[in-house]
Design a protein around this motif. Structure first.
Motif, short mmCIF file in Angstrom:
data_model
loop_
_atom_site.label_atom_id
_atom_site.label_comp_id
_atom_site.label_asym_id
_atom_site.label_seq_id
_atom_site.Cartn_x
_atom_site.Cartn_y
_atom_site.Cartn_z
N TYR A 301 47.05 48.87 57.19
CA TYR A 301 47.90 47.87 56.50
C TYR A 301 47.59 47.76 55.21
N TRP A 302 48.66 47.71 54.25
CA TRP A 302 48.44 47.54 52.69
C TRP A 302 49.25 46.39 52.26
N GLY A 303 48.63 45.24 51.90
CA GLY A 303 49.19 43.95 51.38
C GLY A 303 48.73 43.72 50.02
N ASP A 304 49.11 42.76 49.34
CA ASP A 304 48.64 42.24 48.14
C ASP A 304 47.16 41.88 48.29
N LEU A 305 46.56 42.24 47.20
CA LEU A 305 45.00 42.19 47.31
C LEU A 305 44.96 40.54 46.79
N ASP A 306 45.17 39.69 47.50
CA ASP A 306 44.91 38.18 47.10
C ASP A 306 44.55 37.45 48.58
N THR A 307 44.42 36.23 48.53
CA THR A 307 43.92 35.56 49.86
C THR A 307 45.01 35.68 50.87
N HIS A 308 46.30 35.48 50.65
CA HIS A 308 47.37 35.56 51.55
C HIS A 308 47.64 36.80 51.95
N GLY A 309 47.34 38.17 51.20
CA GLY A 309 47.44 39.50 51.98
C GLY A 309 46.34 39.70 52.86
N LEU A 310 45.16 39.15 52.63
CA LEU A 310 44.10 39.24 53.46
C LEU A 310 44.21 38.48 54.81
N ARG A 311 45.09 37.42 54.78
CA ARG A 311 45.26 36.45 55.85
C ARG A 311 46.13 37.41 56.55
N ALA A 312 47.27 37.82 55.90
CA ALA A 312 48.33 38.77 56.79
C ALA A 312 47.65 39.84 57.55
N LEU A 313 46.59 40.50 56.80
CA LEU A 313 45.66 41.36 57.52
C LEU A 313 45.25 41.01 58.64
N ASP A 314 44.52 39.83 58.52
CA ASP A 314 43.73 39.22 59.67
C ASP A 314 44.73 38.80 60.85
N ARG A 315 45.84 38.36 60.66
CA ARG A 315 46.96 37.96 61.61
C ARG A 315 47.48 39.42 62.32
N THR A 348 42.19 29.01 52.03
CA THR A 348 40.87 29.29 52.11
C THR A 348 40.01 29.22 53.47
N GLU A 349 41.18 29.51 54.55
CA GLU A 349 40.74 29.24 55.80
C GLU A 349 39.86 30.38 56.50
N HIS A 350 39.24 30.28 57.41
CA HIS A 350 38.18 31.22 57.86
C HIS A 350 39.06 32.36 58.67
N LEU A 351 38.64 33.82 58.36
CA LEU A 351 39.57 34.88 58.53
C LEU A 351 38.52 35.73 59.38
N PRO A 352 38.54 35.46 60.54
CA PRO A 352 37.53 36.18 61.42
C PRO A 352 37.53 37.68 61.91
N ARG A 353 38.86 38.29 61.63
CA ARG A 353 39.26 39.61 61.88
C ARG A 353 38.91 40.53 60.82
N VAL A 366 38.15 33.50 47.06
CA VAL A 366 38.13 32.17 47.15
C VAL A 366 37.46 31.22 46.31
N ARG A 367 35.94 32.12 45.80
CA ARG A 367 35.02 31.46 45.06
C ARG A 367 35.29 31.68 43.56
N ASN A 368 36.43 32.33 43.19
CA ASN A 368 36.91 32.70 41.85
C ASN A 368 35.80 33.17 41.08
N GLU A 369 35.11 34.32 41.90
CA GLU A 369 33.90 35.14 41.21
C GLU A 369 34.51 35.95 40.10
N HIS A 370 35.53 36.50 40.18
CA HIS A 370 36.27 37.40 39.18
C HIS A 370 36.97 36.64 38.20
N GLY A 371 37.44 35.32 38.18
CA GLY A 371 38.13 34.72 37.61
C GLY A 371 38.87 33.61 38.49
N ASP A 372 39.63 32.94 37.63
CA ASP A 372 40.48 31.87 38.02
C ASP A 372 41.88 32.28 38.73
N LEU A 373 41.70 32.20 40.05
CA LEU A 373 42.76 32.41 41.14
C LEU A 373 43.39 33.85 41.01
#
Length: 397
Positions: A301-315, A348-353, A366-373
């Motif tokens: 699976y290859w999605g956007d590298l953002d929180t929504h893309g990672l949630r899609a991977l989790d789903r 920001t939800e928990h993504l256990p997979r 989520v913590r904006n360690e690389h910058g804002d959003l």
């Protein structure tokens, strides 16, 4: 209640009228009419001065009483009570406003015509769809707003109850004066009425409100799976879009499956012998759950590298737990800093997979360690990086 200017919280006729209007707006008066609960005599209390205030602010009290006397209360009537003391004597002051009959209430509000329409609506519902009365009682003003269309709406519900089912499309609903747009524009109310009348095995109350076919137990528009196969066994076509239920029965031959989100990336995806690339369309990847044979394939699976893309991977891993990600790692993110954009509403939800490495990327975003959003969209990754990643994935198998 709002106070008249200069009077310390004493009720005026406009205040009492506003309180009556609030009773109407709440739906309580129409609800009482539907259920047979008496609403009259309807009493609106009047807050007036105390004896001390009457003595200390006698002139203001006189003005307040004069305002009530000048008000046009009909058909309401004003009841008074004695107030006074040794200093000012006993005086009659407003105590409550009373409306003796329902007709008086409707006249005072100017809603007699609305009430007649509501009575007609209730009578039609009681005769044709009694189970729908509970919704009318719960949302009387919303029902009243549809009074002009109510007979056709009841007819739609009755048609679906009698003839609908998983073999019938919404377009096939055949009621005089009704077309598909009519149903779509009133889907909220129609869905609520059907929820109270459909048998338990028909319809899906958990479906999205926009998915009216599924909510009504009708036949949904088929979901298509769009894919490009690089396996010669899948025939000469460069691209196909196949109904998911049919593809579930007749799988393509490719053993490696890349799922990508961006359409242009999907079209330009490097050809990999023996592989297929599938257009995932964001959270629509859940439609791939209808393909049970995917569990036996090597899925990347290859999605956007953002929180929504990672949630899609989790789903996706809910039904394909062995699926692996592609270009959704920290090195890819950091190597494309000039191409970062902003993610409007991150999750920001928990993504256990997620794997530990994927989870680290998610938490950093989520913590904006690389910058804002921060986000890195799929189409912003250099194509040479895509070719390298696909080649590595092909070698590793």
């Amino acid at each position: 209640m709002a106070a008249r200017r200069g009077a310390p919280g004493w009720t005026t006729w406009p205040d009492a009228r506003a309180a009556l209007r609030a009773r109407w707006d709440s739906g309580d008066l129409l609800r009482a009419r539907l259920t047979g609960r008496p609403v009259t005599p309807l009493v609106l209390p009047v807050r007036g001065p105390t004896s001390r205030e009457a003595a200390d602010r006698f002139g203001e009290v006189q003005d307040w009483v004069a305002g009530w006397r000048a008000a046009r209360l009909r058909p309401a009537r004003l009841e008074t009570a004695a107030l006074g003391g040794r200093l000012i004597g006993t005086n009659q002051v407003p105590k409550r406003v009373v409306l003796d009959s329902a007709e008086d209430v409707w006249t005072a509000l100017g809603v007699a015509a609305d009430v007649r329409r509501f009575d007609d609506l209730v009578a039609a519902t009681e005769a044709e769809l009694p189970a729908g009365l509970s919704w009318v009682a719960a949302r009387p003003h919303e029902a009243l707003a549809h009074a002009a269309d109510w007979p056709r709406m009841l007819a739609v519900v009755e048609w679906i109850l009698a003839r609908g089912g998983p073999h019938v499309y919404l377009r096939q609903v055949d009621v005089p004066g009704v077309d598909t747009k009519f149903v779509e524009e009133r889907r909220g109310v129609l869905g609520a009425l059907l929820a109270r009348t459909l048998p338990a095995d028909r319809g899906d109350p958990t479906a999205r409100p926009a998915d009216i076919a599924r909510r009504f137990g009708l036949r949904s528009k088929p979901e298509l799976v769009r894919f490009r196969s690089f396996d010669p066994a899948d025939g000469p076509y460069s691209e196909l879009a196949v109904r998911s239920d049919e593809l579930a029965r007749f799988p393509f031959a490719a053993r490696t499956v890349f799922v990508v989100e961006n359409e242009v990336t999907y079209l330009a995806f490097p050809p990999v012998p023996g592989a297929a690339v599938v257009l995932g369309n964001g959270y629509a990847v859940s439609s791939l759950a209808a393909l049970p044979w995917l569990g036996d394939r090597d899925v990347r699976y290859w999605g956007d590298l953002d929180t929504h893309g990672l949630r899609a991977l989790d789903r996706l891993r809910r039904f394909l737990p062995a699926a692996r990600s592609l270009l959704m790692d920290e090195p890819t993110l950091l190597a494309h800093r000039p191409h970062w954009s902003r993610e409007p509403v991150p999750v920001t939800e928990h993504l256990p997979r997620l794997t530990p490495d994927e989870q680290a990327v998610f938490q950093a975003l989520v913590r904006n360690e690389h910058g804002d959003l921060v986000r890195l969209e799929q189409e912003r990754i250099r194509f040479s990086a895509v070719e390298r990643a696909v080649a590595v994935a092909r070698v590793r198998g």
